[in-house]
Write a protein that holds these residues in place. Sequence first.
Motif, mmCIF file in Angstrom:
data_model
loop_
_atom_site.group_PDB
_atom_site.id
_atom_site.type_symbol
_atom_site.label_atom_id
_atom_site.label_comp_id
_atom_site.label_asym_id
_atom_site.label_seq_id
_atom_site.Cartn_x
_atom_site.Cartn_y
_atom_site.Cartn_z
ATOM 1 N N LEU A 98 -0.925 0.518 -28.667
ATOM 2 C CA LEU A 98 -0.478 -0.265 -29.766
ATOM 3 C C LEU A 98 0.945 -0.732 -29.584
ATOM 4 N N THR A 99 1.810 0.290 -28.921
ATOM 5 C CA THR A 99 3.017 0.043 -28.210
ATOM 6 C C THR A 99 3.207 -0.879 -27.479
ATOM 7 N N GLU B 57 4.649 -4.903 -27.773
ATOM 8 C CA GLU B 57 5.806 -5.318 -26.613
ATOM 9 C C GLU B 57 5.161 -6.783 -26.256
ATOM 10 N N CYS B 58 4.060 -6.833 -25.818
ATOM 11 C CA CYS B 58 3.530 -7.941 -25.434
ATOM 12 C C CYS B 58 3.634 -9.337 -26.113
ATOM 13 N N MET B 59 3.285 -8.997 -27.393
ATOM 14 C CA MET B 59 3.373 -9.894 -28.556
ATOM 15 C C MET B 59 4.875 -10.313 -28.772
ATOM 16 N N GLY C 136 14.121 -11.192 -33.668
ATOM 17 C CA GLY C 136 15.206 -10.698 -33.134
ATOM 18 C C GLY C 136 14.920 -9.007 -32.936
ATOM 19 N N LYS C 137 15.670 -8.353 -31.927
ATOM 20 C CA LYS C 137 15.430 -7.006 -31.562
ATOM 21 C C LYS C 137 15.305 -5.890 -32.729
ATOM 22 N N GLU C 138 16.308 -6.281 -33.811
ATOM 23 C CA GLU C 138 15.977 -5.066 -34.790
ATOM 24 C C GLU C 138 14.577 -5.038 -35.771
ATOM 25 N N LEU C 139 14.196 -6.340 -36.110
ATOM 26 C CA LEU C 139 13.168 -6.757 -36.763
ATOM 27 C C LEU C 139 11.946 -6.378 -36.164
ATOM 28 N N LEU C 140 11.868 -6.678 -34.707
ATOM 29 C CA LEU C 140 10.861 -6.406 -33.994
ATOM 30 C C LEU C 140 10.510 -5.069 -33.865
ATOM 31 N N GLN C 141 11.419 -4.066 -33.510
ATOM 32 C CA GLN C 141 11.376 -2.565 -33.420
ATOM 33 C C GLN C 141 10.779 -2.348 -34.748
ATOM 34 N N GLN D 147 7.243 -0.175 -35.180
ATOM 35 C CA GLN D 147 7.117 1.377 -35.589
ATOM 36 C C GLN D 147 6.365 1.166 -37.066
ATOM 37 N N GLU D 148 6.591 0.353 -37.908
ATOM 38 C CA GLU D 148 5.857 0.102 -39.091
ATOM 39 C C GLU D 148 4.415 -0.002 -38.878
ATOM 40 N N SER D 149 4.063 -0.880 -37.952
ATOM 41 C CA SER D 149 2.654 -1.174 -37.582
ATOM 42 C C SER D 149 1.916 -0.016 -37.099
ATOM 43 N N ILE D 150 2.562 0.701 -36.271
ATOM 44 C CA ILE D 150 1.793 1.989 -35.371
ATOM 45 C C ILE D 150 1.770 3.003 -36.705
ATOM 46 N N ASP D 151 2.795 3.288 -37.362
ATOM 47 C CA ASP D 151 2.810 4.236 -38.381
ATOM 48 C C ASP D 151 1.718 4.004 -39.332
#
Length: 214
Positions: A102-103, A107-109, A193-198, A202-206
């Motif tokens: 998933l990580t 990242e690819c997306m 942007g970097k902040e929302l992508l991160q 994390q929210e998706s994986i959790d």
Amino acid sequence: MPAIDKQKTIKATNLTRNSEATKTQILDAAEAEFAVTGLSAARTEAIAAQTGVTKAMIYYYFQSKEELYQAVLERSLVGMLDMAEHLQLDCLPPDAALVRLLTQMLECMSENPRVGSILCLEAIQNKGKYYPKQLGNLLYGTIVKILEQGMSQGVFRQLEPRHTAVNIVGACSFYFTAQENLKYLWPGKRLLGKELLQSHAQESIDLIMAGVRN
């Protein structure tokens, strides 16, 4: 090496580099066009205008709009294949393997957010005619395998693995395909942007891991 032969070799090398650079430029512009219009409404004139090359030059490298479209899809497939080869998921427990997959998938997306839109338009416009089936088999097949292993070991609850794989990909990719609609949820923020992508990753994986764990 004689001076004349050396000059020929240098010239041929430069031509090859220029050719590859031009093809990459065309593919980048085509990807942007297909992400907005899909195949049916895409115009090679618009792609040429973005690259600064002529329409004839596009057809020199790609014989048709359909061939260019397939080249764009295949380029995304190569990236996913490269990713899958280096993950070594078989060496990990099912839950760790799923998190790693998933990580990397997210990242690819994040690196290529247009591909999701192109694939959605492919389903709507072309009924999956040009869908890179190898990509589908790789992505969904890998998730199904991990889920089945996790269920057999009691790590994951009992699931229908194919439906779950579809839901997992959807949870990760919808953010990218619907970003123009979702931007109103974060006024003044850059969704890519970097902040929302991160945060999205994390929210998706959790969410996914909470949903599949026993």
